[in-house]
Write a protein that holds these residues in place. Structure first.
Motif, short mmCIF file in Angstrom:
data_model
loop_
_atom_site.label_atom_id
_atom_site.label_comp_id
_atom_site.label_asym_id
_atom_site.label_seq_id
_atom_site.Cartn_x
_atom_site.Cartn_y
_atom_site.Cartn_z
N ALA A 76 39.62 29.27 -112.59
CA ALA A 76 39.13 28.27 -113.54
C ALA A 76 38.55 28.88 -114.81
O ALA A 76 38.58 28.25 -115.88
CB ALA A 76 38.06 27.41 -112.87
N CYS A 77 38.05 30.10 -114.74
CA CYS A 77 37.33 30.69 -115.88
C CYS A 77 38.25 30.95 -117.07
O CYS A 77 39.24 31.68 -116.95
CB CYS A 77 36.65 31.99 -115.46
N GLY A 124 30.95 25.75 -117.36
CA GLY A 124 30.79 25.07 -116.08
C GLY A 124 32.09 24.83 -115.33
O GLY A 124 32.08 24.16 -114.28
N ALA A 125 33.20 25.39 -115.81
CA ALA A 125 34.48 25.17 -115.13
C ALA A 125 34.46 25.74 -113.71
O ALA A 125 34.98 25.13 -112.77
CB ALA A 125 35.62 25.81 -115.93
N CYS A 126 33.84 26.91 -113.55
CA CYS A 126 33.78 27.52 -112.22
C CYS A 126 32.93 26.69 -111.26
O CYS A 126 33.23 26.58 -110.07
CB CYS A 126 33.26 28.95 -112.31
N PRO A 164 33.82 35.22 -111.84
CA PRO A 164 32.51 35.13 -111.18
C PRO A 164 32.49 35.66 -109.75
O PRO A 164 31.51 36.28 -109.33
CB PRO A 164 32.21 33.62 -111.22
N MET A 165 33.55 35.43 -108.99
CA MET A 165 33.56 35.92 -107.62
C MET A 165 33.43 37.44 -107.57
O MET A 165 32.75 37.99 -106.70
CB MET A 165 34.85 35.49 -106.90
N PHE A 195 38.41 32.16 -104.61
CA PHE A 195 39.06 32.55 -105.87
C PHE A 195 39.17 31.40 -106.88
O PHE A 195 39.74 31.59 -107.95
CB PHE A 195 40.46 33.13 -105.61
N LYS A 196 38.65 30.24 -106.55
CA LYS A 196 38.77 29.10 -107.47
C LYS A 196 38.07 29.38 -108.80
O LYS A 196 38.55 28.99 -109.87
CB LYS A 196 38.19 27.84 -106.82
#
Length: 276
Positions: free
Chosen positions: A120-121, A58-60, A127-128, A115-116
């Motif tokens: 974070a991942c 869940g960091a992203c 994910p992006m 890009f966050k």
């Protein structure tokens, strides 16, 4: 982006897992069902290994700026999970998944490329990048024209760069709706008048450049488009497998075209020289 229960403990059920459930996070098998297991080649599964590496931390989701602005956004974790199945040759619902998330105004086109989630991942899922892959497959492979105009807006970016060499923002909005004089573009242009007036007052653009500017993309930019669009198959880079950017370096032809678009270095005496 997730409710705090206590200290560093957040309620993942309220946001993260709810959004994961939204995207049908399981394989929808093709018919007829084989008597034993589905057999797929190793090569066909390589592209989904990156999204499969997700540990659902869940960091992203916590860092996503789009979710901060729009809490209804499906979110990076759920969309990365979607690519795990859209990229899987055993799944029978590729088009249905993509159409659903294209038509949803909080779906794949709600990502703002901040890009966050990539930063974070902890597992390099990026994910992006998975969201961008979903967009490419939806638009290029299934030709899904979503009601949110996301696909047209994305293509307007591409066409804008191809024509101008750099992004000409005055063309971007009308081109996303078919052109300056297209009936669908008129209401959008009227709604954006306050922004246009502000840009004119701050001299970010002039009426002449907005309406009559020439389209002059450098030859190097045109060459890049010719090379990329001339390929028989679209190349999807998966850095999770190769491990380094060098493994996915552009070939010599593309590198030469890119170099041609870069301005030459100017020496103190005003003469052009090497940029090295």
């Amino acid at each position: 982006n997730m409710p705090i229960i206590k200290d560093l403990i957040v309620d993942m059920d309220a946001v993260h897992w709810k959004k994961i459930q939204r995207v049908t996070p399981w394989l929808i098998g093709k018919e007829p069902v084989p008597e034993r297991e589905y057999i797929v080649s190793r090569e066909s599964m390589i592209d989904v290994t990156q999204s499969m590496a997700c540990i659902q931390c869940g960091a992203c989701v916590s860092d996503c700026l789009s979710m901060e602005v729009d809490p209804l956004f499906v979110g990076p974790a759920a969309l990365a999970k979607t690519y795990r199945f859209v990229g899987d040759p055993r799944d029978a619902a590729h088009e249905q998944r993509l159409k659903d998330l294209s038509e949803d105004k909080h779906g794949i086109y709600d990502c703002t490329h901040c890009f966050k989630c990539i930063e974070a991942c902890p597992k390099g899922v990026a994910p992006m990048n998975q969201i961008m892959r979903l967009r490419r497959i939806a638009g290029n492979d299934f030709h899904i024209k979503d009601r949110n105009n996301g696909e047209r807006h994305e293509m307007a970016f591409v066409n804008n760069i191809e024509k101008n060499g750099i992004l000409h923002e005055a063309d971007l909005l009308p081109d996303s709706y078919g052109g300056k004089f297209h009936p669908r573009a008129v209401p959008e242009l009227i709604a954006s008048l306050p922004i246009v007036v502000t840009a004119l007052l701050r001299r970010k653009m002039t009426p002449g450049k907005a309406l009559l500017h020439p389209h002059k993309a450098p030859d190097g930019v045109k060459r890049i488009f010719e090379i990329v669009e001339g390929r028989e198959e679209r190349t999807e880079f998966n850095l999770y497998i190769s491990g380094t950017d060098a493994d996915n370096a552009p070939n010599a032809e593309v590198a030469e075209a890119i170099e041609a678009t870069e301005p030459a270095a100017v020496a103190p005496d005003g003469t052009e020289g090497s940029s090295a």
